[in-house]
Design a protein around this motif. Structure first.
Motif, PDB file in Angstrom:
ATOM      1  N   VAL A   1      -1.555  11.580  -6.849  1.00 16.84           N
ATOM      2  CA  VAL A   1      -2.535  10.618  -7.351  1.00 16.84           C
ATOM      3  C   VAL A   1      -3.313  10.035  -6.177  1.00 16.84           C
ATOM      4  CG1 VAL A   1      -2.826   8.397  -8.526  1.00 16.84           C
ATOM      5  CG2 VAL A   1      -1.251  10.107  -9.456  1.00 16.84           C
ATOM      6  N   PHE A   2      -2.629   9.839  -5.053  1.00 17.20           N
ATOM      7  CA  PHE A   2      -3.270   9.350  -3.832  1.00 17.20           C
ATOM      8  C   PHE A   2      -3.480  10.557  -2.925  1.00 17.20           C
ATOM      9  CE2 PHE A   2      -0.112   5.909  -4.923  1.00 17.20           C
ATOM     10  CZ  PHE A   2      -1.011   5.148  -5.631  1.00 17.20           C
ATOM     11  N   ARG A   3      -4.720  10.817  -2.539  1.00 13.35           N
ATOM     12  CA  ARG A   3      -5.009  11.957  -1.681  1.00 13.35           C
ATOM     13  C   ARG A   3      -4.579  11.713  -0.247  1.00 13.35           C
ATOM     14  NH1 ARG A   3     -10.968  13.936  -2.930  1.00 13.35           N
ATOM     15  NH2 ARG A   3     -11.310  11.720  -3.116  1.00 13.35           N
ATOM     16  N   GLU A   4      -4.871  10.537   0.275  1.00 16.31           N
ATOM     17  CA  GLU A   4      -4.529  10.237   1.659  1.00 16.31           C
ATOM     18  C   GLU A   4      -4.645   8.753   1.910  1.00 16.31           C
ATOM     19  OE1 GLU A   4      -8.525  11.128   4.073  1.00 16.31           O
ATOM     20  OE2 GLU A   4      -7.797  12.851   2.950  1.00 16.31           O
TER      21      GLU A   4
ATOM     22  N   ILE B   1      -2.256   1.176  -9.155  1.00 13.14           N
ATOM     23  CA  ILE B   1      -3.324   1.991  -8.557  1.00 13.14           C
ATOM     24  C   ILE B   1      -4.538   1.127  -8.245  1.00 13.14           C
ATOM     25  CG2 ILE B   1      -4.961   3.868  -8.989  1.00 13.14           C
ATOM     26  CD1 ILE B   1      -2.674   5.166 -10.711  1.00 13.14           C
ATOM     27  N   ARG B   2      -4.910   0.250  -9.192  1.00 14.21           N
ATOM     28  CA  ARG B   2      -6.058  -0.645  -8.944  1.00 14.21           C
ATOM     29  C   ARG B   2      -5.798  -1.551  -7.742  1.00 14.21           C
ATOM     30  NH1 ARG B   2      -6.464  -0.607 -14.588  1.00 14.21           N
ATOM     31  NH2 ARG B   2      -5.143  -2.429 -14.802  1.00 14.21           N
ATOM     32  N   ALA B   3      -4.577  -2.095  -7.660  1.00 14.22           N
ATOM     33  CA  ALA B   3      -4.238  -2.999  -6.560  1.00 14.22           C
ATOM     34  C   ALA B   3      -4.268  -2.255  -5.218  1.00 14.22           C
ATOM     35  CB  ALA B   3      -2.862  -3.620  -6.795  1.00 14.22           C
ATOM     36  N   LEU B   4      -3.756  -1.046  -5.175  1.00 11.88           N
ATOM     37  CA  LEU B   4      -3.761  -0.272  -3.936  1.00 11.88           C
ATOM     38  C   LEU B   4      -5.164   0.202  -3.569  1.00 11.88           C
ATOM     39  CD1 LEU B   4      -0.448   1.756  -4.344  1.00 11.88           C
ATOM     40  CD2 LEU B   4      -0.963   0.042  -2.583  1.00 11.88           C
ATOM     41  N   ALA B   5      -6.000   0.486  -4.574  1.00 12.63           N
ATOM     42  CA  ALA B   5      -7.383   0.887  -4.297  1.00 12.63           C
ATOM     43  C   ALA B   5      -8.159  -0.271  -3.684  1.00 12.63           C
ATOM     44  CB  ALA B   5      -8.065   1.369  -5.574  1.00 12.63           C
TER      45      ALA B   5
ATOM     46  N   ALA C   1      -4.950  -1.110   0.302  1.00  8.95           N
ATOM     47  CA  ALA C   1      -3.823  -0.187   0.467  1.00  8.95           C
ATOM     48  C   ALA C   1      -2.811  -0.672   1.489  1.00  8.95           C
ATOM     49  CB  ALA C   1      -4.337   1.197   0.853  1.00  8.95           C
ATOM     50  N   THR C   2      -3.076  -1.791   2.162  1.00 10.20           N
ATOM     51  CA  THR C   2      -2.139  -2.296   3.168  1.00 10.20           C
ATOM     52  C   THR C   2      -1.071  -3.205   2.560  1.00 10.20           C
ATOM     53  OG1 THR C   2      -3.488  -4.245   3.717  1.00 10.20           O
ATOM     54  CG2 THR C   2      -3.951  -2.199   4.932  1.00 10.20           C
ATOM     55  N   GLN C   3      -1.167  -3.484   1.271  1.00  6.07           N
ATOM     56  CA  GLN C   3      -0.190  -4.366   0.637  1.00  6.07           C
ATOM     57  C   GLN C   3       1.196  -3.722   0.652  1.00  6.07           C
ATOM     58  OE1 GLN C   3      -1.661  -6.496  -3.020  1.00  6.07           O
ATOM     59  NE2 GLN C   3      -3.140  -4.809  -2.945  1.00  6.07           N
ATOM     60  N   THR C   4       2.218  -4.524   0.853  1.00  9.51           N
ATOM     61  CA  THR C   4       3.586  -4.013   0.850  1.00  9.51           C
ATOM     62  C   THR C   4       4.071  -3.837  -0.584  1.00  9.51           C
ATOM     63  OG1 THR C   4       4.596  -6.213   0.820  1.00  9.51           O
ATOM     64  CG2 THR C   4       4.080  -5.244   3.000  1.00  9.51           C
ATOM     65  N   ALA C   5       5.106  -3.020  -0.729  1.00 15.77           N
ATOM     66  CA  ALA C   5       5.701  -2.822  -2.047  1.00 15.77           C
ATOM     67  C   ALA C   5       6.262  -4.139  -2.579  1.00 15.77           C
ATOM     68  CB  ALA C   5       6.776  -1.749  -1.992  1.00 15.77           C
ATOM     69  N   GLY C   6       6.771  -4.980  -1.680  1.00 17.87           N
ATOM     70  CA  GLY C   6       7.292  -6.286  -2.108  1.00 17.87           C
ATOM     71  C   GLY C   6       6.186  -7.166  -2.672  1.00 17.87           C
ATOM     72  N   ALA C   7       5.050  -7.245  -1.962  1.00 17.62           N
ATOM     73  CA  ALA C   7       3.936  -8.074  -2.431  1.00 17.62           C
ATOM     74  C   ALA C   7       3.357  -7.522  -3.727  1.00 17.62           C
ATOM     75  CB  ALA C   7       2.851  -8.143  -1.353  1.00 17.62           C
TER      76      ALA C   7
ATOM     77  N   ILE D   1       5.309   3.874  -6.513  1.00 14.61           N
ATOM     78  CA  ILE D   1       4.376   4.355  -5.491  1.00 14.61           C
ATOM     79  C   ILE D   1       4.770   5.770  -5.055  1.00 14.61           C
ATOM     80  CG2 ILE D   1       3.549   4.026  -3.125  1.00 14.61           C
ATOM     81  CD1 ILE D   1       3.827   0.972  -3.642  1.00 14.61           C
ATOM     82  N   LYS D   2       6.066   5.984  -4.834  1.00 17.52           N
ATOM     83  CA  LYS D   2       6.559   7.306  -4.418  1.00 17.52           C
ATOM     84  C   LYS D   2       6.255   8.358  -5.477  1.00 17.52           C
ATOM     85  CE  LYS D   2      10.630   9.583  -2.649  1.00 17.52           C
ATOM     86  NZ  LYS D   2      11.758  10.154  -3.262  1.00 17.52           N
TER      87      LYS D   2
END
Length: 154
Positions: free
Chosen positions: A49-52, A12-16, A19-25, A41-42
């Motif tokens: 947890v993620f609104r949009e 969550i911290r990394a995506l915040a 958010a453009t990071q790939t699941a692989g990265a 993530i799914k």
């Protein structure tokens, strides 16, 4: 409420942050495989947890140099007037955020404009003509010191 482990919190911290990071990265950074990261993530998305996901546009770079926080007190109260106001104010493109709040005002709006005369036009022609509008209070944003980002609490 969803149960989170340390890996979920790190994800969550990394995506915040980006958010453009790939699941692989993300998986490589967190010691997970790409499929395992994607499943997490799914699961977080399905738990809301993620609104949009959206692009954070710099309104100033697009020529909107003024941001105003507008407190709106409705003249009349009731379910119908709240819904009418929310529907009408949400249709105004300069109104970026509509928050129903408790306190002196019923709503707090974040409004962008090209300059003060443009804000006055939006205020007089669009906002003050909305159903149920009573008292207003405007606060012009001078500077923004902290932008929303990763939560240190998770």
């Amino acid at each position: 409420m969803i149960s989170l482990d340390d890996t979920d919190r790190a994800l969550i911290r990394a995506l915040a942050e980006d958010a453009t990071q790939t699941a692989g990265a993300l998986g490589r950074a967190l010691g997970l495989s790409q499929p395992a990261c994607w499943r997490r993530i799914k699961r977080l998305r399905e738990a809301n947890v993620f609104r949009e996901s959206r692009l954070d546009v710099d309104t100033e770079a697009l020529g909107f140099g003024v941001t105003v926080f507008l407190g709106v007190k409705l003249a009349t109260k009731g379910r119908v007037s709240l819904e009418d106001f929310e529907r009408a104010v949400s249709a105004i493109p300069e109104v970026q955020i509509v928050e129903h709040v408790l306190g002196l005002f019923d709503y707090r709006l974040r409004v962008v404009a090209r300059d003060i005369p443009d804000f006055e036009r939006v205020l007089r022609r669009r906002i003050m003509t909305l159903p149920g509008v009573g008292n207003l209070e405007a606060n012009v944003l001078l500077s923004e010191e902290r932008r929303a980002g990763p939560l240190d609490l998770i």
